[in-house]
Structure formats: structure tokens, C-alpha cells
Design a protein around this motif. Structure first.
Motif, PDB file in Angstrom:
ATOM      1  N   LYS A 139      55.444  36.054  62.642  1.00 32.35           N
ATOM      2  CA  LYS A 139      56.296  36.083  63.831  1.00 32.35           C
ATOM      3  C   LYS A 139      57.326  37.204  63.779  1.00 32.35           C
ATOM      4  O   LYS A 139      57.973  37.498  64.786  1.00 32.35           O
ATOM      5  CB  LYS A 139      56.983  34.734  64.015  1.00 32.35           C
ATOM      6  CG  LYS A 139      56.019  33.646  64.497  1.00 32.35           C
ATOM      7  CD  LYS A 139      56.722  32.350  64.836  1.00 32.35           C
ATOM      8  CE  LYS A 139      55.752  31.363  65.463  1.00 32.35           C
ATOM      9  NZ  LYS A 139      56.403  30.065  65.801  1.00 32.35           N
ATOM     10  N   ARG A 157      50.027  27.202  62.119  1.00 32.29           N
ATOM     11  CA  ARG A 157      50.641  26.254  63.047  1.00 32.29           C
ATOM     12  C   ARG A 157      49.834  24.975  63.209  1.00 32.29           C
ATOM     13  O   ARG A 157      50.354  23.956  63.669  1.00 32.29           O
ATOM     14  CB  ARG A 157      50.809  26.905  64.430  1.00 32.29           C
ATOM     15  CG  ARG A 157      51.851  28.000  64.477  1.00 32.29           C
ATOM     16  CD  ARG A 157      53.217  27.452  64.063  1.00 32.29           C
ATOM     17  NE  ARG A 157      53.656  26.368  64.955  1.00 32.29           N
ATOM     18  CZ  ARG A 157      54.569  25.454  64.606  1.00 32.29           C
ATOM     19  NH1 ARG A 157      55.087  25.456  63.393  1.00 32.29           N
ATOM     20  NH2 ARG A 157      54.927  24.514  65.464  1.00 32.29           N
ATOM     21  N   ASP A 187      51.512  21.812  65.100  1.00 31.05           N
ATOM     22  CA  ASP A 187      51.480  21.838  66.561  1.00 31.05           C
ATOM     23  C   ASP A 187      50.102  22.316  67.005  1.00 31.05           C
ATOM     24  O   ASP A 187      49.832  23.514  67.055  1.00 31.05           O
ATOM     25  CB  ASP A 187      52.568  22.773  67.102  1.00 31.05           C
ATOM     26  CG  ASP A 187      52.734  22.680  68.614  1.00 31.05           C
ATOM     27  OD1 ASP A 187      51.737  22.400  69.305  1.00 31.05           O
ATOM     28  OD2 ASP A 187      53.858  22.895  69.110  1.00 31.05           O
ATOM     29  N   ARG A 209      48.578  22.245  69.924  1.00 30.24           N
ATOM     30  CA  ARG A 209      48.490  22.989  71.192  1.00 30.24           C
ATOM     31  C   ARG A 209      48.868  24.451  70.993  1.00 30.24           C
ATOM     32  O   ARG A 209      48.183  25.357  71.473  1.00 30.24           O
ATOM     33  CB  ARG A 209      49.365  22.335  72.249  1.00 30.24           C
ATOM     34  CG  ARG A 209      48.859  20.969  72.690  1.00 30.24           C
ATOM     35  CD  ARG A 209      49.641  20.442  73.879  1.00 30.24           C
ATOM     36  NE  ARG A 209      49.152  19.132  74.271  1.00 30.24           N
ATOM     37  CZ  ARG A 209      48.101  18.937  75.063  1.00 30.24           C
ATOM     38  NH1 ARG A 209      47.436  19.972  75.531  1.00 30.24           N
ATOM     39  NH2 ARG A 209      47.710  17.716  75.372  1.00 30.24           N
ATOM     40  N   GLU A 210      49.966  24.693  70.277  1.00 30.77           N
ATOM     41  CA  GLU A 210      50.345  26.078  69.998  1.00 30.77           C
ATOM     42  C   GLU A 210      49.283  26.750  69.134  1.00 30.77           C
ATOM     43  O   GLU A 210      48.899  27.903  69.383  1.00 30.77           O
ATOM     44  CB  GLU A 210      51.691  26.132  69.283  1.00 30.77           C
ATOM     45  CG  GLU A 210      52.128  27.565  68.973  1.00 30.77           C
ATOM     46  CD  GLU A 210      53.393  27.642  68.149  1.00 30.77           C
ATOM     47  OE1 GLU A 210      53.658  28.722  67.584  1.00 30.77           O
ATOM     48  OE2 GLU A 210      54.112  26.622  68.054  1.00 30.77           O
ATOM     49  N   SER A 211      48.787  26.027  68.142  1.00 31.54           N
ATOM     50  CA  SER A 211      47.736  26.569  67.283  1.00 31.54           C
ATOM     51  C   SER A 211      46.516  26.963  68.114  1.00 31.54           C
ATOM     52  O   SER A 211      45.949  28.045  67.945  1.00 31.54           O
ATOM     53  CB  SER A 211      47.333  25.517  66.241  1.00 31.54           C
ATOM     54  OG  SER A 211      46.198  25.921  65.523  1.00 31.54           O
ATOM     55  N   SER A 250      46.376  27.861  71.219  1.00 38.99           N
ATOM     56  CA  SER A 250      46.602  29.060  72.037  1.00 38.99           C
ATOM     57  C   SER A 250      46.430  30.324  71.204  1.00 38.99           C
ATOM     58  O   SER A 250      45.892  31.333  71.679  1.00 38.99           O
ATOM     59  CB  SER A 250      48.000  29.014  72.665  1.00 38.99           C
ATOM     60  OG  SER A 250      49.024  29.136  71.686  1.00 38.99           O
ATOM     61  N   HIS A 251      46.868  30.280  69.940  1.00 41.34           N
ATOM     62  CA  HIS A 251      46.682  31.442  69.060  1.00 41.34           C
ATOM     63  C   HIS A 251      45.202  31.649  68.745  1.00 41.34           C
ATOM     64  O   HIS A 251      44.711  32.781  68.725  1.00 41.34           O
ATOM     65  CB  HIS A 251      47.472  31.253  67.764  1.00 41.34           C
ATOM     66  CG  HIS A 251      48.950  31.214  67.948  1.00 41.34           C
ATOM     67  ND1 HIS A 251      49.630  32.148  68.701  1.00 41.34           N
ATOM     68  CD2 HIS A 251      49.900  30.349  67.474  1.00 41.34           C
ATOM     69  CE1 HIS A 251      50.930  31.878  68.687  1.00 41.34           C
ATOM     70  NE2 HIS A 251      51.109  30.791  67.947  1.00 41.34           N
TER      71      HIS A 251
END
Length: 255
Positions: free
Chosen positions: A15, A36, A40, A42-44, A46-47
Motif C-alpha cells: 500500500k 487481505r 476482508d 470483499r476487499e481481497s 476486488s484486488h
């Protein structure tokens, strides 16, 4: 560092990259998503989705380029270099081009490297974990059984690191499910989940619980299936990196 479960430290490093550098690097996005994932989903996801888009644009030409380059190379500088190339090609072909005519050649390289003591044990285990998936996918149960046994010996030889032991438990559970030994499959999963809870490493729980659902369904044990599914907060199917992966968040400990 990832093998040592230092996810948050790695996440902070990624980051700190300039946003345009991170966005243009599929591998950085993939590893950020991996860091991630335990915290998390959902965040994972998206990446992983962004990494998949990047790989989709660039992976296929590099697979062919590396395959041709290796064909023209008479020898490798070292056994480790060869092992890294084989791991990259076998994984790339498995998840991207399993129908590729060179797949058999790379499979044979991987089988030989599993027994090459000049190669680091952790690298041999990485190769074996990709190889055994391919063997199951093509229905070669005898070869998959042999590879699973080799991986178990490598885990014992490599010490007591938790992630390799969890991967070994997963491989044996998959094998027992394929051979219809559902009781042993579920017992191995229970042992794996207990080990994860003991050391506080839950990154493999999603796959272990999913395999437990498969084993229980195969035994027609619907009450256990309901209990397993009730213990999870959500099941998400995400197109992540090199394939779809089922992410299962634990809501409470499975006993």
C-alpha cells in the motif's frame, strides 16, 4: 514473508507503492489480495479481480514466450532455476491452457523435480501442490496418490511449519474423497482445523470446510452439511487471479 503469515506487514508495503504502480502490476495486486483475504474477503476479491484483468492481458503471450525460450535452452544454471521455471509453466498452463500440447512435458519435469534433493523442499512442495491438482483434473488417480504420498514425506522432512501441514491435510482429504473414504476424509479435515485453531492460522479454513461439505454430502449426511453451512457467514464465488475460488468465512469454530 507470506509463508510466515506476516500478512499485515506485506500489506503495508504494497500500500506504500504509488497507486499507478500498484494498479499496473497484476502480481502486486494478487499478493495484496492474498494478504487481505484472511481479514476482508470483499476487499481481497476486488484486488484479485483487478489482478485477473491484468494477467488476462499479459499472461498468454508470456506462456508461449517462455515455452519457446526453454525449448531453445540446452541447460539451466541450477536445479533451483529449473524448478522455478517448471513451477511457473506448470501453474500457468494448468490454470490457463490445460489443453496445451506441452503440458505432458512440463508434468514430467515436475515429477522428476519432486525427487531432486538439490531443490529446496519448500519449492518442491509448491511444484507438487500444482502437479497433484493437474493429476486429479485429468483423472489420473494413481499418479495423484503417488504425488500426495511424496508431499507428505516432504512435509515430515521439512519440519513442523503450519501451512505445509495444512496443505498436506487438504491434499489427503481430497484424495480420500476421490477414493470414497469419506470418514477418513472428514477426520483429516477435523485434524487440520484443530491445528489451525491451535496456532491461530485460519487462511486454509475456507478450503478445509468446503471439502468437509463435499465429504458430508457424499455420505448423505445433510444435518452435518447444514451445520457446516450455518457456521459460515457467507460463501462467495469470486473470479480471482487464475480461477474461481470459493471463499468461506468462519462464523464459529467447527467441532
Amino acid at each position: 514473508m507470506f509463508a510466515q503469515q506476516r500478512f499485515q506487514q506485506l500489506e503495508q508495503w504494497f500500500k506504500q507503492l504509488p497507486s499507478e504502480v500498484l494498479a499496473s502490476s497484476p502480481w502486486s495486486l494478487y499478493w495484496l489480495g492474498s494478504c487481505r483475504r484472511p481479514f476482508d474477503e470483499r476487499e481481497s476479491g476486488s484486488h484479485f479481480a483487478a489482478a485477473y484483468t491484468g494477467f488476462n492481458k499479459s499472461l498468454d503471450p508470456w506462456i508461449e514466450e517462455l515455452n519457446e525460450m526453454v525449448s531453445d535452452t540446452p541447460a539451466y544454471p541450477s536445479a533451483t532455476t529449473k524448478a522455478m521455471v517448471v513451477l511457473a509453466m506448470l501453474g500457468g498452463l494448468l490454470f490457463r491452457m490445460p489443453q496445451h500440447p506441452a503440458m505432458g512435458r512440463w508434468e514430467a519435469h515436475a515429477e522428476r523435480l519432486l525427487r531432486d534433493e538439490e531443490v529446496d523442499i519448500s519449492l518442491r512442495m509448491d511444484i507438487g501442490n500444482v502437479l497433484v491438482h493437474w493429476q486429479y483434473w485429468k483423472g489420473d488417480l494413481a499418479a495423484a496418490t503417488h504425488t500426495t504420498d511424496i508431499l507428505a514425506r516432504l512435509v515430515d522432512a521439512g519440519g513442523s511449519a503450519t501451512l505445509p501441514r495444512l496443505l498436506s491435510a487438504m491434499n489427503h482429504a481430497i484424495h480420500d474423497w476421490h477414493t470414497a473414504d469419506f470418514d477418513r476424509c472428514l477426520n483429516i479435515i477435523d485434524s487440520g482445523l484443530a491445528l489451525a485453531a491451535q496456532v491461530g492460522i485460519y487462511i486454509m479454513d475456507d478450503r478445509l470446510i468446503a471439502q468437509s461439505v463435499y465429504g458430508s454430502l457424499s455420505r448423505d449426511d445433510l444435518p452435518t452439511v447444514r451445520r457446516l453451512l450455518d457456521s459460515t457467514a457467507t460463501i462467495l464465488l469470486l473470479g480471482a487471479g487464475l480461477g474461481s475460488m470459493a471463499l468461506v468465512r468462519r462464523k464459529k469454530t467447527i467441532r
